[in-house]
Each structure stands twice: as C-alpha cells, then as structure tokens.
Design a protein around this motif. Sequence first.
Motif, PDB file in Angstrom:
ATOM      1  N   ALA A 232       0.811  -1.217   0.000  1.00  0.00           N
ATOM      2  CA  ALA A 232       0.000   0.000   0.000  1.00  0.00           C
ATOM      3  C   ALA A 232       0.842   1.264   0.000  1.00  0.00           C
ATOM      4  O   ALA A 232       0.381   2.316  -0.447  1.00  0.00           O
ATOM      5  N   ASP A 233       2.085   1.191   0.485  1.00  0.00           N
ATOM      6  CA  ASP A 233       2.898   2.403   0.526  1.00  0.00           C
ATOM      7  C   ASP A 233       3.282   2.889  -0.865  1.00  0.00           C
ATOM      8  O   ASP A 233       3.521   4.078  -1.072  1.00  0.00           O
ATOM      9  N   SER A 234       3.329   1.993  -1.854  1.00  0.00           N
ATOM     10  CA  SER A 234       3.663   2.415  -3.213  1.00  0.00           C
ATOM     11  C   SER A 234       2.558   2.142  -4.225  1.00  0.00           C
ATOM     12  O   SER A 234       2.497   2.806  -5.261  1.00  0.00           O
ATOM     13  N   LEU A 235       1.672   1.182  -3.948  1.00  0.00           N
ATOM     14  CA  LEU A 235       0.556   0.887  -4.845  1.00  0.00           C
ATOM     15  C   LEU A 235      -0.760   1.212  -4.149  1.00  0.00           C
ATOM     16  O   LEU A 235      -1.737   0.496  -4.297  1.00  0.00           O
ATOM     17  N   GLY A 236      -0.762   2.304  -3.401  1.00  0.00           N
ATOM     18  CA  GLY A 236      -1.902   2.610  -2.541  1.00  0.00           C
ATOM     19  C   GLY A 236      -2.847   3.666  -3.060  1.00  0.00           C
ATOM     20  O   GLY A 236      -3.574   4.285  -2.271  1.00  0.00           O
ATOM     21  N   ALA A 237      -2.874   3.895  -4.375  1.00  0.00           N
ATOM     22  CA  ALA A 237      -3.841   4.845  -4.927  1.00  0.00           C
ATOM     23  C   ALA A 237      -5.258   4.318  -4.702  1.00  0.00           C
ATOM     24  O   ALA A 237      -5.501   3.115  -4.802  1.00  0.00           O
ATOM     25  N   ARG A 238      -6.188   5.216  -4.439  1.00  0.00           N
ATOM     26  CA  ARG A 238      -7.571   4.793  -4.191  1.00  0.00           C
ATOM     27  C   ARG A 238      -8.336   4.526  -5.481  1.00  0.00           C
ATOM     28  O   ARG A 238      -9.382   3.878  -5.461  1.00  0.00           O
ATOM     29  N   ARG A 239      -7.825   5.041  -6.600  1.00  0.00           N
ATOM     30  CA  ARG A 239      -8.478   4.752  -7.875  1.00  0.00           C
ATOM     31  C   ARG A 239      -7.453   4.869  -8.993  1.00  0.00           C
ATOM     32  O   ARG A 239      -6.464   5.573  -8.869  1.00  0.00           O
ATOM     33  N   ILE A 240      -7.699   4.148 -10.072  1.00  0.00           N
ATOM     34  CA  ILE A 240      -6.845   4.245 -11.235  1.00  0.00           C
ATOM     35  C   ILE A 240      -7.026   5.633 -11.846  1.00  0.00           C
ATOM     36  O   ILE A 240      -8.112   6.215 -11.798  1.00  0.00           O
ATOM     37  N   GLY A 241      -5.968   6.184 -12.415  1.00  0.00           N
ATOM     38  CA  GLY A 241      -6.076   7.484 -13.050  1.00  0.00           C
ATOM     39  C   GLY A 241      -6.917   7.430 -14.322  1.00  0.00           C
ATOM     40  O   GLY A 241      -7.003   6.394 -14.983  1.00  0.00           O
ATOM     41  N   ASP A 242      -7.507   8.557 -14.670  1.00  0.00           N
ATOM     42  CA  ASP A 242      -8.303   8.626 -15.900  1.00  0.00           C
ATOM     43  C   ASP A 242      -7.441   8.321 -17.121  1.00  0.00           C
ATOM     44  O   ASP A 242      -7.879   7.642 -18.060  1.00  0.00           O
ATOM     45  N   ILE A 243      -6.218   8.830 -17.129  1.00  0.00           N
ATOM     46  CA  ILE A 243      -5.318   8.585 -18.255  1.00  0.00           C
ATOM     47  C   ILE A 243      -4.987   7.100 -18.350  1.00  0.00           C
ATOM     48  O   ILE A 243      -5.027   6.502 -19.432  1.00  0.00           O
ATOM     49  N   ALA A 244      -4.673   6.497 -17.217  1.00  0.00           N
ATOM     50  CA  ALA A 244      -4.320   5.080 -17.207  1.00  0.00           C
ATOM     51  C   ALA A 244      -5.487   4.216 -17.673  1.00  0.00           C
ATOM     52  O   ALA A 244      -5.302   3.251 -18.434  1.00  0.00           O
ATOM     53  N   TYR A 245      -6.695   4.547 -17.222  1.00  0.00           N
ATOM     54  CA  TYR A 245      -7.863   3.761 -17.631  1.00  0.00           C
ATOM     55  C   TYR A 245      -8.075   3.871 -19.134  1.00  0.00           C
ATOM     56  O   TYR A 245      -8.352   2.866 -19.812  1.00  0.00           O
ATOM     57  N   ALA A 246      -7.929   5.060 -19.667  1.00  0.00           N
ATOM     58  CA  ALA A 246      -8.122   5.252 -21.104  1.00  0.00           C
ATOM     59  C   ALA A 246      -7.103   4.454 -21.912  1.00  0.00           C
ATOM     60  O   ALA A 246      -7.443   3.801 -22.910  1.00  0.00           O
ATOM     61  N   VAL A 247      -5.843   4.473 -21.487  1.00  0.00           N
ATOM     62  CA  VAL A 247      -4.808   3.725 -22.202  1.00  0.00           C
ATOM     63  C   VAL A 247      -5.028   2.223 -22.053  1.00  0.00           C
ATOM     64  O   VAL A 247      -4.887   1.458 -23.017  1.00  0.00           O
ATOM     65  N   ALA A 248      -5.383   1.783 -20.853  1.00  0.00           N
ATOM     66  CA  ALA A 248      -5.579   0.348 -20.604  1.00  0.00           C
ATOM     67  C   ALA A 248      -6.688  -0.216 -21.480  1.00  0.00           C
ATOM     68  O   ALA A 248      -6.552  -1.309 -22.056  1.00  0.00           O
ATOM     69  N   THR A 249      -7.800   0.512 -21.589  1.00  0.00           N
ATOM     70  CA  THR A 249      -8.916   0.011 -22.396  1.00  0.00           C
ATOM     71  C   THR A 249      -8.608   0.110 -23.885  1.00  0.00           C
ATOM     72  O   THR A 249      -9.041  -0.736 -24.669  1.00  0.00           O
ATOM     73  N   ARG A 250      -7.846   1.110 -24.270  1.00  0.00           N
ATOM     74  CA  ARG A 250      -7.504   1.276 -25.687  1.00  0.00           C
ATOM     75  C   ARG A 250      -6.530   0.220 -26.177  1.00  0.00           C
ATOM     76  O   ARG A 250      -6.614  -0.264 -27.298  1.00  0.00           O
ATOM     77  N   THR A 251      -5.588  -0.146 -25.309  1.00  0.00           N
ATOM     78  CA  THR A 251      -4.514  -1.044 -25.731  1.00  0.00           C
ATOM     79  C   THR A 251      -4.712  -2.482 -25.266  1.00  0.00           C
ATOM     80  O   THR A 251      -3.903  -3.351 -25.599  1.00  0.00           O
TER      81      THR A 251
END
Length: 317
Positions: A232-251
């Motif tokens: 959680a100290d390094s992967l502890g974001a509460r939500r995926i970023g909008d940019i990351a979600y857009a790239v993940a779904t596109r690619t």
Amino acid sequence: MLTRDDVDAAAKRIAGRVRRTPVLPPDPSEPTGAMTSPIWWKCEWLQHTGSFKARGAFNRLLAAEEAGELDRRVGVIAASGGNAGLAIAYAAAHLGVPAEIWVPTTAPPVKVARLKSLGATVVGHGSEYAEAYDGAIERSAATGAVYCHAYDHVNMAAGAGTIGLELLDQVPGGFDTVVVAVGGGGLMAGVAAALEPVGVRVVAAEPTTAATLRSALAAGGPVDVAVAGVAADSLGARRIGDIAYAVATRTGVVSALVDDADIVAARRDLWDSRRVVVEHGAAAAWAALAAGAYVPEPDERVVVVLCGANTNPADLG
C-alpha cells in the motif's frame, strides 16, 4: 490522450537527466518455477531516488517550463510522502526551483527527513493523503506553483513510458509482453502507450487489496477502492487514473491480481535467487508470474519491470 508521440517527446526532454537503467537477460541458472518462457528484468530500482518516478518528475517540470507555466521563483507543489514526492523534490532541486511537498501528519519521520534532505519544504496537513492532496491543490491555486500529480498527468505518465522505449533497444530480438506493477497506473499507461505501435502486450500486476484497474474495468470507469496490504505504501492509490484507464482500455492491458502472500514470496525470491532488493510494490510484477496470475505461453518473451527499491531490507536478512 496519451500516445507514443508523448513518450517520444518525453525521451528527448529528459535525456541526460535520468539513468538508462540496465536490463538483466535470462539466466538458466536462476529458478523461474514451472515457466519455460525467457524472462528479462528491467532494473528500474536503480533510477534516481530509487524508483521510476524520476522520469515523470523531470518530464513534468521541463514540459511546464517549456509551456511557460513554471515560475522559477514559486516552483512546484505535490502531495506525496512516497516515491513521487521524492522524485519531484529531486527533479526540482536539480532544476533549481523550489519544491513544496504536502504529506499527512502521520507520514513516517524517515520519509519527511529524506524529502527535506532533497531540499523540499515539507508541509504536514491532515491525517490522510486525501487531506494533504486537497491542501496542496488549494496552495497551488493560491501561489501559482505548478501542481505535480503523482500519476494522473500526461507528462508524468509519458516520462514513465520512456522505460518502454529503452526496452525496445535493450532486448535483443524483441519481446512479447511486459509486466508492470499498478497502483494509480502512470507506469502502466506510459509503457503501454510507448509499446502500442509495436503490439507488445502489457500485463498489470495489482494487489487484491488495492485492485484499482480490475475494479475500473468491471465498473466501466475509475472507481474508488479500499486500500490495504503490504504494497500500500507504493501501490496505494484509491483509484486508477483517468489517463491510465483510457490507455488500458484502448490497448487491451491485462489485469493480473496477486495477494499479499504472493508479493511477499516474490520479494523474498528476488533476494534469495538473484540478490535483488525491491519494495513490495515492485515485487508485485514478479509475483504475477511466479504465482501464476499470468501464465505466458512456452516461448513468450517476457520483461518484468522492477520499478522501485525504497524499502527497508532488514526483513530479508
């Protein structure tokens, strides 16, 4: 929208300011469990400040200066007591601009001390990251300082994506798949955008206790998730970023979930078998393969990005 063009521009912008980290080739003497796929290891834990974040930090600041957004007298502001805060403080110091890093009042003193050692002004505000973030945003608006989001900004993600460009030069004969750890998703987004034109698959290793991407894919968009666990100290974001979600779904990024026991075991294995010390978040990438969350084809050529080493190694002794 984040594309390969953004990553190419980032590579030119940060050249000479970040390390071109090495890649370790497959070694038949090192155990990889039941897998027969060759594995390359991107040693990004050797980057300035101990994580990949320095790439995005330099790109963010330099791009802001190019655009006339950065007032050198006022500097930059970020809300992060972790790897992003360290990287932004480091980049600001090297560019000769002030950095103000907002952290919760509960931030460990050792992290606060390290931020100060890099020349940053540290502001403790609120008991949770969300409160520090809100305070930093208000302060940025009041002072005109450039706000540096830890991951959800095109230039932060594009800087991280330069890892993908390096891999294209460093892995002889090419590769099929890259496995990266995911929290907020800046690293995943940058690497996926960098490798999109050549059709390389990106696998996002994420803890079951902070599954930001898997939850977003199920919900049809970024959603808040509960955050806990060893990473959680390094992967502890509460939500995926909008940019990351857009790239993940596109690619077509593939989500691979790993639990705490798998992450701990993978981190231990990296030390026992390879004498590599990384933080738990970085070990999540290897855990996805070692625990079978992602199973490559027999001849699939796989790169594992080990993205950070800001950790206390005492428990590995």
